[in-house]
Design a protein around this motif. Structure first.
Motif, PDB file in Angstrom:
ATOM      1  N   SER A 178      -1.601  -6.777   1.376  1.00 56.07           N
ATOM      2  CA  SER A 178      -1.861  -5.553   2.134  1.00 56.07           C
ATOM      3  C   SER A 178      -3.342  -5.222   2.217  1.00 56.07           C
ATOM      4  O   SER A 178      -3.810  -4.677   3.219  1.00 56.07           O
ATOM      5  CB  SER A 178      -1.091  -4.372   1.513  1.00 56.07           C
ATOM      6  OG  SER A 178      -1.491  -4.159   0.175  1.00 56.07           O
ATOM      7  N   GLY A 192      -1.495  -6.882  12.766  1.00 51.15           N
ATOM      8  CA  GLY A 192      -1.488  -7.473  11.436  1.00 51.15           C
ATOM      9  C   GLY A 192      -0.259  -7.088  10.643  1.00 51.15           C
ATOM     10  O   GLY A 192       0.224  -5.951  10.720  1.00 51.15           O
ATOM     11  N   VAL A 193       0.242  -8.038   9.858  1.00 48.15           N
ATOM     12  CA  VAL A 193       1.415  -7.811   9.002  1.00 48.15           C
ATOM     13  C   VAL A 193       1.246  -8.634   7.733  1.00 48.15           C
ATOM     14  O   VAL A 193       0.439  -9.566   7.683  1.00 48.15           O
ATOM     15  CB  VAL A 193       2.721  -8.241   9.702  1.00 48.15           C
ATOM     16  CG1 VAL A 193       2.954  -7.450  10.981  1.00 48.15           C
ATOM     17  CG2 VAL A 193       2.726  -9.747   9.993  1.00 48.15           C
ATOM     18  N   VAL A 200      -1.766  -2.440  12.510  1.00 48.65           N
ATOM     19  CA  VAL A 200      -0.977  -3.109  11.469  1.00 48.65           C
ATOM     20  C   VAL A 200       0.338  -2.359  11.312  1.00 48.65           C
ATOM     21  O   VAL A 200       0.407  -1.142  11.516  1.00 48.65           O
ATOM     22  CB  VAL A 200      -1.722  -3.159  10.113  1.00 48.65           C
ATOM     23  CG1 VAL A 200      -2.987  -3.994  10.218  1.00 48.65           C
ATOM     24  CG2 VAL A 200      -2.046  -1.753   9.607  1.00 48.65           C
ATOM     25  N   LEU A 237      -7.853  -4.881   9.904  1.00 53.20           N
ATOM     26  CA  LEU A 237      -7.877  -3.765  10.850  1.00 53.20           C
ATOM     27  C   LEU A 237      -9.277  -3.155  10.914  1.00 53.20           C
ATOM     28  O   LEU A 237      -9.797  -2.847  11.995  1.00 53.20           O
ATOM     29  CB  LEU A 237      -6.846  -2.718  10.426  1.00 53.20           C
ATOM     30  CG  LEU A 237      -6.664  -1.514  11.345  1.00 53.20           C
ATOM     31  CD1 LEU A 237      -6.239  -1.935  12.743  1.00 53.20           C
ATOM     32  CD2 LEU A 237      -5.632  -0.544  10.753  1.00 53.20           C
ATOM     33  N   MET A 239      -4.768  -7.168   4.952  1.00 50.53           N
ATOM     34  CA  MET A 239      -4.258  -6.645   6.217  1.00 50.53           C
ATOM     35  C   MET A 239      -5.082  -5.434   6.674  1.00 50.53           C
ATOM     36  O   MET A 239      -5.505  -5.361   7.837  1.00 50.53           O
ATOM     37  CB  MET A 239      -2.786  -6.252   6.054  1.00 50.53           C
ATOM     38  CG  MET A 239      -2.125  -5.706   7.303  1.00 50.53           C
ATOM     39  SD  MET A 239      -0.366  -5.320   7.028  1.00 50.53           S
ATOM     40  CE  MET A 239      -0.501  -3.854   5.975  1.00 50.53           C
ATOM     41  N   TYR A 262      -1.117 -11.860   7.040  1.00 56.55           N
ATOM     42  CA  TYR A 262      -2.082 -11.737   5.940  1.00 56.55           C
ATOM     43  C   TYR A 262      -1.351 -11.967   4.621  1.00 56.55           C
ATOM     44  O   TYR A 262      -0.155 -11.711   4.507  1.00 56.55           O
ATOM     45  CB  TYR A 262      -2.743 -10.359   5.938  1.00 56.55           C
ATOM     46  CG  TYR A 262      -3.666 -10.140   7.118  1.00 56.55           C
ATOM     47  CD1 TYR A 262      -4.983 -10.584   7.092  1.00 56.55           C
ATOM     48  CD2 TYR A 262      -3.205  -9.495   8.265  1.00 56.55           C
ATOM     49  CE1 TYR A 262      -5.827 -10.395   8.176  1.00 56.55           C
ATOM     50  CE2 TYR A 262      -4.044  -9.298   9.358  1.00 56.55           C
ATOM     51  CZ  TYR A 262      -5.356  -9.751   9.302  1.00 56.55           C
ATOM     52  OH  TYR A 262      -6.187  -9.561  10.387  1.00 56.55           O
TER      53      TYR A 262
END
Length: 285
Positions: A185, A161-162, A200, A192, A188, A182
């Motif tokens: 944050s 994920g980023v 991530v 996770l 994101m 995503y």
């Protein structure tokens, strides 16, 4: 990171005297008058008189996020201090990070200043002007305990994920990950925790608070990128840029910038620290 632009949210405002609010943002007369003042690049002119309008991707904890109806965070305190030096208020506008880092938000006069934990790099410097850096901030890889990922060398083919349009996304792509984008944050980290991704990649300043809130997560690698964060103005807005740099220099000298770092990042959670080094080319994407 595609929240609608132009959705306004009132940030923490500097406490100002009534007389200061009446001053124009482009007050003349030379010197450091409230409401604008004279700079080497001319008089500071603001989009909205008496208000420093700031584009920011919210939420991006700990730099800017909403708590009890207020916009708070590292960048919020930083910008409020700059606005106080100028004798004006602040207003934060929720803007997608793509709109910020592409320069579109500044070029279209949505805001005077961009403040969103943004890494200085050559691509962004081609579409906006950056302040001197205010924080050193490497990337980091955060995973769940059962992911089997021991470092960035293990992310090839993994769902990572980023945040869209960030240096973390570039790092994941460079290492062959199956990139999952995503909007912010918070989403994101949620991805996770729910198992949507196996790890991530993002700035370590963001990962520290994430671990505090989610102690089962593991930070397996700090990725040395040499990133530095800066505030940004529209290309050619020299007067405002000089004002920002003067305020940052004062905060570095009097220790207030280091105090903000301690307040919002905490011991051991920042990749580096506040920096007085001049802006240089970043290795981040």
């Amino acid at each position: 990171m595609t929240r609608p632009a132009q959705r306004r949210t009132r940030g923490t405002l500097s406490l100002l005297a009534v007389s200061a609010l009446a001053l124009s943002a482009c007050a003349g007369g030379g010197g450091e008058e409230e409401g604008g003042g004279e700079a080497g690049g001319g008089e500071v002119q603001l989009i909205n008189e008496g208000t420093l309008t700031v584009c920011s991707d919210i939420p991006y904890r700990p730099f800017e996020y909403t708590e009890d109806g207020e916009t708070v965070g590292f960048d919020v305190d930083l910008v409020n201090a700059i606005a106080e030096d100028m004798g004006v208020e602040t207003e934060f506008i929720r803007t997608s990070f793509e709109g910020i880092q592409s320069g579109v938000a500044l070029d279209s006069d949505q805001c005077d200043l961009a403040a969103s934990g943004m890494t200085i790099n050559e691509e962004r410097e081609s579409v906006m002007d950056f302040s001197e850096p205010y924080l050193d901030d490497n990337l980091a890889l955060l995973v769940t305990p059962d992911s089997g990922i021991q470092g960035v060398g293990d992310v090839a083919g993994k769902r990572i994920g980023v945040q869209q349009a960030t240096t973390g996304e570039a790092q994941a792509q460079e290492n062959g990950a199956e990139v999952v984008q995503y909007e912010d944050s918070a989403l994101m980290i949620q991805g996770l925790n729910t198992g949507d991704v196996e790890g991530v990649i993002g700035n370590i300043s963001v990962m520290g608070p994430a671990i505090t809130d989610n102690p089962d997560l593991r930070l397996v690698e700090e990725i040395e990128t040499g990133e530095q964060l800066g505030l940004a103005v529209k290309t050619g807005n020299t007067a405002l840029l000089e004002q920002v740099d003067r305020s940052l220099a004062t905060m570095k000298e009097d220790g207030s910038l280091a105090e903000l770092e301690a307040k919002w990042l905490g011991t051991g959670e920042a990749a580096g620290g506040s920096t007085g080094e001049p802006t240089g080319a970043s290795t981040a994407g």
